[in-house]
Design an enzyme around this catalytic site. Structure first.
Site, PDB file in Angstrom:
ATOM      1  N   HIS A 135       0.810  -1.225   0.000  1.00 49.52           N
ATOM      2  CA  HIS A 135       0.000   0.000   0.000  1.00 49.52           C
ATOM      3  C   HIS A 135       0.839   1.269   0.000  1.00 49.52           C
ATOM      4  O   HIS A 135       0.329   2.356  -0.247  1.00 49.52           O
ATOM      5  CB  HIS A 135      -0.928   0.003   1.223  1.00 49.52           C
ATOM      6  CG  HIS A 135      -2.009  -1.039   1.136  1.00 49.52           C
ATOM      7  ND1 HIS A 135      -3.320  -0.716   0.893  1.00 49.52           N
ATOM      8  CD2 HIS A 135      -1.961  -2.381   1.208  1.00 49.52           C
ATOM      9  CE1 HIS A 135      -4.033  -1.821   0.848  1.00 49.52           C
ATOM     10  NE2 HIS A 135      -3.236  -2.863   1.041  1.00 49.52           N
ATOM     11  N   ASP A 188       3.524   9.630  -0.642  1.00 45.91           N
ATOM     12  CA  ASP A 188       2.338   8.867  -0.243  1.00 45.91           C
ATOM     13  C   ASP A 188       2.089   7.794  -1.287  1.00 45.91           C
ATOM     14  O   ASP A 188       2.162   8.082  -2.494  1.00 45.91           O
ATOM     15  CB  ASP A 188       1.120   9.820  -0.202  1.00 45.91           C
ATOM     16  CG  ASP A 188       0.119   9.465   0.888  1.00 45.91           C
ATOM     17  OD1 ASP A 188       0.033   8.281   1.233  1.00 45.91           O
ATOM     18  OD2 ASP A 188      -0.572  10.378   1.378  1.00 45.91           O
TER      19      ASP A 188
END
Ligand code: GDG
Length: 485
Positions: free
Chosen positions: A174, A383
């Site tokens: 992720h 991110d």
């Protein structure tokens, strides 16, 4: 039939043909004042996306249940088979807070904080990964599909394959996967790469991350690679590809359209004095999210006289996160001080430019905040994806609002019509904030329409089904391709 045989048969029947392995179970436990225990599904797109697949396939979810030093037997919740993995207090410190969140997390996010390398943390990471692998090996039916999630469990694919060569194993990361120059710092780099290579399919958020992985495997482990495929000496091949994660866009829009949400959004604006511009940030309180840079940029716009303190309010929600890790404690104090300084320097009586909330809210309140905001400000320094940006877009069913988005969020590759910024460039961020605030409705609506199409066409179901389709695809196709020499 003997009782022993019955028990065996029952447990044999319970084996799952689809198994998710993640650090946490998708439920949280509530203990009422009278001591009664209740489980609640934890909010999040991953559970929503995987639940139907789990139901169809008699799926099981393996993960930690959230309390230290407690062993719980497998249990059913709302039709899902949940298999708790226990963690001791020391393991939480070393495997979770230590190796996962103070070594891997900063290393994989461009070393925006200093990663710490401790051999005892690594040892705990190996021990806990083995426990997850053993639990998965026990829960999976013959030829089952197992989907391992995220950076806490990168050794599980190899360990699991050793125990159960019949399984089809997928892995999804992720968070970003770092470039070779940074990954090489890790003393256990080879073990991590080999751990991941236990999977048939390794998924990343972006193609660049998949390429970083392939390059490292070639350089560090010495396997042959060709484009997205790694060829192992035992004849097996591993595919490494990008599957950008998303959200349940329809669910967010439905929540946003509720009259209660509209009323609450109006309430929020009213309580801020109905300013011309409401800017919003929602993040876990994490040093990768770029809170400092964005608050400074906003404060300077007021100090410079570009924005009038009567006209604009910045709401920053910082959800408490990893509070036992040192770097996070330091960050919390830093942000407290920064907000205090900006409000003290440029605020007026009754006009605080920054409303800072160190708290977590129900989804309904999140939707109301998204609806109340004219400008959503998402400026991470790095991110993997950033779901907040996509959630904001999903909530703007009237095509209003503007998104200021860091180039260094995975979401920037899809949300091209956002006002994109380099968060390290404070002047550039100030210009983007001004541009978003000053743009006309037509300009913002043109941008929002395009972003909404992207998010609606590529939702979380799309993500999960693409990954699982590839994982279950007939691998002979890959294997029949000529092997590079
Ligand atoms: C990792 C990667 C990747 C936040 N505060 C509250 C709340 N949230 C929800 C948001 C959003 C989620 O948490 C945060 O997701 P992000 O993607 O923004 O960031 P990470 O937590 O760092 O997630 C990231 C993600 O995994 C998925 O692959 O995108 O890059 O770092 O859904 O809405 N939810 C509620 N109350 C809060 O106060 N209910």
């Amino acid at each position: 039939m003997s009782p022993a045989a019955q028990v065996k048969r029952r447990s044999a029947l319970r084996k799952a043909s689809f198994v998710v392995v993640a650090n946490r179970l998708p439920v949280d436990r509530d203990t009422g004042p009278d001591g009664t225990v209740q489980w609640r599904k934890s909010p999040g797109g991953l559970v929503t996306a995987l639940e139907p697949v789990m139901r169809r396939n008699g799926g099981a979810w393996i993960g930690w249940h959230g309390a230290p030093d407690e062993k719980l037997p497998p249990f059913q919740y709302d039709g899902l088979e949940l298999v708790p993995v226990h963690l001791t207090t020391a393991e939480i410190e070393e495997y979770y807070e230590g190796f996962s969140n103070a070594t891997l997390w900063p290393l994989y996010h461009d070393v925006v904080a200093h990663p710490e390398f401790h051999r005892e943390w690594w040892d705990a990471y190996v021990t806990v990964n083995r426990r997850f692998a053993e639990r998965a090996a026990k829960a999976a039916a013959r030829d089952a599909v197992v989907w391992v999630q995220d950076y806490q469990l990168q050794l599980v694919p190899k360990m699991l394959r050793k125990l159960r060569p019949d399984l089809r194993i997928g892995f999804f990361l992720h968070i970003p996967f770092p470039p070779t120059e940074l990954f090489q710092q890790l003393p256990w780099r080879r073990q991590i790469l080999e751990g991941l290579l236990g999977a048939d399919l390794v998924g990343f958020q972006l193609p660049g991350a998949a390429q970083n992985f392939i390059r490292l495997v070639r350089q560090r482990v010495g396997h042959k690679t060709h484009r997205e495929t790694v060829y192992l000496p035992d004849g097996r091949s591993v595919l490494a590809k990008a599957y950008p994660i998303s959200i349940d866009a329809a669910e967010f829009e439905e929540l946003a359209r509720k009259p209660e949400t509209t009323a609450r959004a109006e309430d929020i604006r009213r309580s801020l004095g109905n300013p011309k511009h409401v800017l919003l940030g929602i993040d876990r309180l994490d040093y990768t999210k770029g809170l400092r840079q964005r608050l400074r940029a906003f404060g300077e716009l007021i100090a410079d006289g570009e924005v009038d303190v009567d006209d604009a309010v910045f709401i920053q929600v910082a959800t408490p996160s990893r509070e036992r890790v040192d770097q996070y404690r330091i960050l919390r104090d830093d942000i407290d001080r920064l907000v205090g300084r900006i409000n003290g320097d440029v605020g007026r009586i009754g006009q605080q430019p920054i409303t800072y909330l160190h708290a977590s809210y129900p989804r309904s309140e999140m939707a109301a905040l998204y609806r109340a905001a004219d400008v959503m400000v998402v400026t991470p320094l790095r991110d993997g994806m950033n779901l907040v940006a996509k959630e904001y877009v999903a909530c703007q069913y009237d095509d209003k609002g503007a998104l200021v988005l860091s180039e260094f969020a995975g979401a920037a590759a899809e949300l091209k019509q956002a006002y994109q910024v380099n968060p390290y460039d404070i002047n550039g961020t100030k210009s983007a904030l001004l541009q978003a605030m000053r743009a006309g409705d037509r300009e913002n609506s043109r941008r929002m329409k395009a972003m909404r199409k992207q998010v609606n066409d590529n939702d979380i179901d799309h993500w999960a089904s693409n990954f699982l389709r590839e994982l279950m695809a007939d691998r002979d196709l890959h294997e029949k391709q000529p092997r590079p020499v």
